[in-house]
Design a protein around this motif. Structure first.
Motif, mmCIF file in Angstrom:
data_model
loop_
_atom_site.group_PDB
_atom_site.id
_atom_site.type_symbol
_atom_site.label_atom_id
_atom_site.label_comp_id
_atom_site.label_asym_id
_atom_site.label_seq_id
_atom_site.Cartn_x
_atom_site.Cartn_y
_atom_site.Cartn_z
ATOM 1 N N ILE A 244 0.856 -1.191 0.000
ATOM 2 C CA ILE A 244 0.000 0.000 0.000
ATOM 3 C C ILE A 244 0.895 1.245 0.000
ATOM 4 O O ILE A 244 2.127 1.129 0.001
ATOM 5 C CB ILE A 244 -0.954 0.026 1.219
ATOM 6 N N GLU A 245 0.281 2.381 -0.001
ATOM 7 C CA GLU A 245 1.026 3.637 0.092
ATOM 8 C C GLU A 245 0.788 4.271 1.455
ATOM 9 O O GLU A 245 -0.251 4.021 2.089
ATOM 10 C CB GLU A 245 0.564 4.602 -1.012
ATOM 11 N N ALA A 246 1.746 5.073 1.868
ATOM 12 C CA ALA A 246 1.608 5.783 3.142
ATOM 13 C C ALA A 246 0.291 6.549 3.162
ATOM 14 O O ALA A 246 -0.082 7.174 2.156
ATOM 15 C CB ALA A 246 2.777 6.734 3.351
ATOM 16 N N GLY A 247 -0.412 6.447 4.264
ATOM 17 C CA GLY A 247 -1.711 7.102 4.400
ATOM 18 C C GLY A 247 -2.873 6.173 4.087
ATOM 19 O O GLY A 247 -4.029 6.516 4.334
ATOM 20 N N GLN A 248 -2.562 4.978 3.530
ATOM 21 C CA GLN A 248 -3.628 4.006 3.252
ATOM 22 C C GLN A 248 -3.779 3.045 4.431
ATOM 23 O O GLN A 248 -2.946 3.009 5.335
ATOM 24 C CB GLN A 248 -3.321 3.244 1.956
ATOM 25 N N SER A 249 -4.863 2.268 4.375
ATOM 26 C CA SER A 249 -5.213 1.388 5.497
ATOM 27 C C SER A 249 -5.247 -0.070 5.066
ATOM 28 O O SER A 249 -5.352 -0.375 3.872
ATOM 29 C CB SER A 249 -6.599 1.753 6.044
#
Ligand SMILES: [Cu+2]
Length: 349
Positions: A244-249
């Motif tokens: 995932i990318e930073a800020g995703q859950s």
């Protein structure tokens, strides 16, 4: 017994470290059972074998008694080969596994002693009523087999595993004059049932493992914490690695079924999942420890070096973490050795 020894044993059993048995080897290939009907009303009492769980293949365990239905004559012995974390409890319905009675004005969540501790001895005589093997907590003498002499009126008797509601089977005690299958035939029937269930489970596990990760949708990656195809429990995360990318859950969901799971890092220290509270008289209290409960609310933000623990998630429950910083976040299910995953968090694009 040593406390730490006891707890590592409890964890091992909770963790489904199945006790291997040569019986189960080759079962996936399937076993053809010729329909040979044995004569019966033997003069000598017979010993029948029932498989209680087992077939730990590709982190997939079968949660069933096999054979599901067994016929014996009065005075015959039934022996259960226990593989995994199970009890044998003669009762129509499972007993609640976790209870929280008040102790000094506070609820004390604990394993129900009516599940954990036996009320009939191994090798004892079943004469009807409530009879429970307990879960065999003594690491110096683990319960890998449990047997009872069925000295009881003809009729059908139901038993369950309280740890895995849905794991249920019957023993029918028949009239002496009634012919029933011989022990070897019963064992083969059980092995065939076990193989069918294991095959269903492993097929589902392999299929799920081969599926490419979906990736995050609307900023959220879905992860299945275990699968429950039929009576098999796949003790793996799907996908096991989320990118995932930073800020995703990431949201982990436990499917309906019989097995609880956790999402945890780092592994909890020994004794933090269950805590032994010795009593002046009688059995100790098996209190749920800190690790059984979430260390952070679902939806919490996690950054580099943060610990996290969902606590014990029951079937149908889910848990979400939002990853705010790039990095590799490993995690485990502390109930099931070998059940592990990772979240790789890339810089946001
Ligand atoms: Cu698990």
């Amino acid at each position: 017994m040593g406390m730490s020894g006891m707890w590592s044993n409890v964890r091992t059993r909770l963790g489904w470290l199945a006790i291997g048995s040569a019986l189960f080897s080759g079962m996936i290939a399937g076993i053809f059972i010729p329909q040979v009907t044995a004569q019966a009303q033997d003069a000598e009492p017979q010993t029948y074998t029932v498989l209680a769980g087992g077939a730990d293949v590709f982190n997939t365990a079968v949660l069933a008694f096999a054979p599901q239905s067994l016929k014996v004559h009065r005075g015959d012995t039934v022996q259960w080969l226990i593989s995994g974390f199970h009890n044998i409890h003669f009762a129509e319905t499972p007993t609640e596994l976790i209870i929280a009675p008040e102790v000094n004005g506070q609820p004390l969540p604990q394993m129900n002693p009516a599940v954990a501790f036996p009320n009939i001895e191994n090798g004892g005589v079943f004469q009807g009523g409530d009879a429970n093997s307990g879960i065999g907590l003594d690491p110096t003498n683990p319960t890998v087999t449990f047997s009872l002499v069925m000295d009881v009126e003809p009729g059908t008797y139901t038993y369950v595993c309280d740890i895995h509601p849905g794991m249920v089977a019957t023993i029918t005690v028949v009239d002496d004059a009634t012919a029933i299958p011989a022990p070897a035939e019963v064992l083969a029937t059980g092995a065939a049932e076990q193989a069918m269930n294991a095959g269903t489970g492993v097929q589902a596990a392999v299929k799920a493992a081969m599926q490419p990760p979906s990736g995050a949708e609307n900023g959220e990656q879905q992860v299945k914490a275990g699968l429950q195809p039929g009576v098999a429990a796949v003790l793996q995360f799907f996908p096991s690695i989320s990118v995932i990318e930073a800020g995703q859950s990431v949201t982990w969901s436990v499917p309906p079924g019989m097995e609880p799971h956790t999402v945890t890092w780092p592994p909890p220290p020994p004794g933090s999942d269950f805590t032994l509270i010795p009593q002046d008289a009688g059995n100790p209290i098996l209190a749920l420890g800190e690790a059984a409960f979430p260390s952070a609310e679902s939806g919490a933000e996690i950054g580099t070096g943060d610990n996290f623990n969902s606590g014990i998630m029951m079937p149908g429950q889910s848990y979400t973490l939002k990853f705010t910083e790039p990095g590799v976040y490993n995690y485990i299910c502390f109930l099931h050795p070998g059940m592990q995953g990772a979240v790789v968090v890339m810089p946001s694009s």
